[in-house]
Scaffold this active site. Structure first.
Site, PDB file in Angstrom:
ATOM      1  N   GLY A  10       3.930  -1.125 -15.372  1.00 46.93           N
ATOM      2  CA  GLY A  10       4.898  -0.697 -14.378  1.00 46.93           C
ATOM      3  C   GLY A  10       5.523  -1.928 -13.753  1.00 46.93           C
ATOM      4  O   GLY A  10       5.196  -2.306 -12.626  1.00 46.93           O
ATOM      5  N   LYS A 227      -0.819  10.852   0.488  1.00 45.08           N
ATOM      6  CA  LYS A 227      -1.637   9.840   1.158  1.00 45.08           C
ATOM      7  C   LYS A 227      -2.787  10.480   1.927  1.00 45.08           C
ATOM      8  O   LYS A 227      -3.877   9.899   2.030  1.00 45.08           O
ATOM      9  CB  LYS A 227      -0.746   9.013   2.086  1.00 45.08           C
ATOM     10  CG  LYS A 227       0.291   8.198   1.323  1.00 45.08           C
ATOM     11  CD  LYS A 227       1.346   7.611   2.235  1.00 45.08           C
ATOM     12  CE  LYS A 227       2.416   6.893   1.428  1.00 45.08           C
ATOM     13  NZ  LYS A 227       3.552   6.431   2.262  1.00 45.08           N
TER      14      LYS A 227
END
Length: 347
Positions: A10, A227
């Protein structure tokens, strides 16, 4: 001098941020940690996976990326069409997984992480998808293969949240967590508190790069839900599913509600919260993401703009609030770098 071979899967904004830090802080890493990091492979979705056993040249990679040129133009490399094939065919000590976040099935990041852990490669990750949907599974897999999985950069970028809990607050019984975990929504609500309307501020946030062209993940609270799931797993050791988090975004907040809250001495913030239903380690968690009018003296009420914050409520430390950036190229890269240094100490 300890030599660590690193792969970055990535090589977008975050991956390049880590690479830039490795280059600019090379001497600091050598001097302070006796650590030499050799970047042996990188990949992105456009150009596949490249590998050089002797190490890749970071300035060359960053220059190619800035000019949107194929990474395969780097000299003397081996090439595979995708990251999974490259990971399976090559070796490294640590994988930094920084592909895009997919909150549906966590692909392709989760496959990269599983492949690395199964090969005995330590993993550091900034990808919220695998951490939110499968943290417990992946941590168990890491343990089975005698390696580490570290996820600091998945919550509040490089601001030290997870390491603070796991190391700095070791032995503390945390019974609740509350936080502002999305800079885009905090920026919007801060501006609305100054009298501006939602549509105007959202357009401004998009222009500044704080919000995506499609801001749904931010303004409807899905990013914060991810999260929250990560915190549930890593702080409380409990795996929750997205549907177990009561979610409400900020799109329904009006200027009148903001003004009414201000009249009462309060400030509306999008707050993530986790709390135990009872004071027992195995007690079920209540998880919520919702706009709340906070009293002005609440530490979270003072966090403005794109900043993030998290407050831990516990026994021996009462409450601890950590404030810092929650996104950004170098900020998230720093979270990965901190995890890389932590892993290197155990090698």
């Amino acid at each position: 001098m300890k030599r660590v071979r690193l792969s970055i899967v990535g090589f977008g904004v975050v991956g390049q941020g880590l690479a830039e830090l490795l280059h600019t802080k090379r001497e600091l890493l050598r001097r302070t940690f006796s650590l030499e990091v050799v970047l042996v492979s990188v990949s992105n979705s456009r150009h596949g996976f490249i590998y050089r056993d002797e190490g890749l040249d970071i300035p060359t990679l960053l220059d190619l990326s800035a000019r949107r040129q194929p990474l395969t133009q780097h000299a003397d490399i081996q090439h595979w069409p995708n990251a999974l094939e490259g990971l399976q065919a090559t070796t490294a000590d640590v994988l930094a997984e920084a592909t895009w976040t997919n909150l549906q099935d966590a692909e392709p990041g989760i496959s990269h992480i599983r492949a690395a852990l199964t090969k005995g490669i330590h993993v550091i990750s900034a990808n919220k998808g695998p951490a939110a949907l499968a943290a417990t599974e992946l941590l168990t897999l890491a343990q089975q293969h005698g390696v580490q999985l570290r996820l600091e950069a998945t919550v509040m970028a490089g601001t030290p949240i997870l390491s603070t809990v796991q190391e700095g607050m070791a032995g503390v019984n945390i019974h609740a967590v509350r936080g502002i975990l999305n800079g885009t929504t905090n920026y919007i609500l801060t501006a609305m508190a100054r009298g501006r309307n939602y549509a105007e501020v959202l357009a401004e946030a998009q222009g500044l790069g704080y919000a995506e062209a499609d801001p749904t993940a931010d303004v409807e609270g899905y990013d914060v839900v991810a999260k929250t799931l990560i915190l549930a797993a890593l702080v409380f050791g409990q795996s929750l599913k997205p549907e177990q988090v009561k979610r409400e975004g900020i799109t329904g907040i009006t200027r009148e509600q903001i003004q009414q809250a201000a009249h009462e001495g309060k400030r509306i913030k999008l707050v993530a919260s986790l709390s135990r239903a009872a004071d027992m380690p195995a007690a079920p968690l209540e998880a919520r993401v919702e706009p709340i009018a906070l009293a002005a003296e609440d530490a979270l009420a003072q966090v403005n703009g794109v900043m993030n914050a998290l407050t831990f409520h516990s026994d021996s430390l009462s409450s601890v609030t950590i404030i810092g950036p929650g996104a950004g190229r170098l900020e998230t890269g720093q979270g990965l770098l901190a995890d890389l240094i932590a892993v290197s100490k155990t090698l």
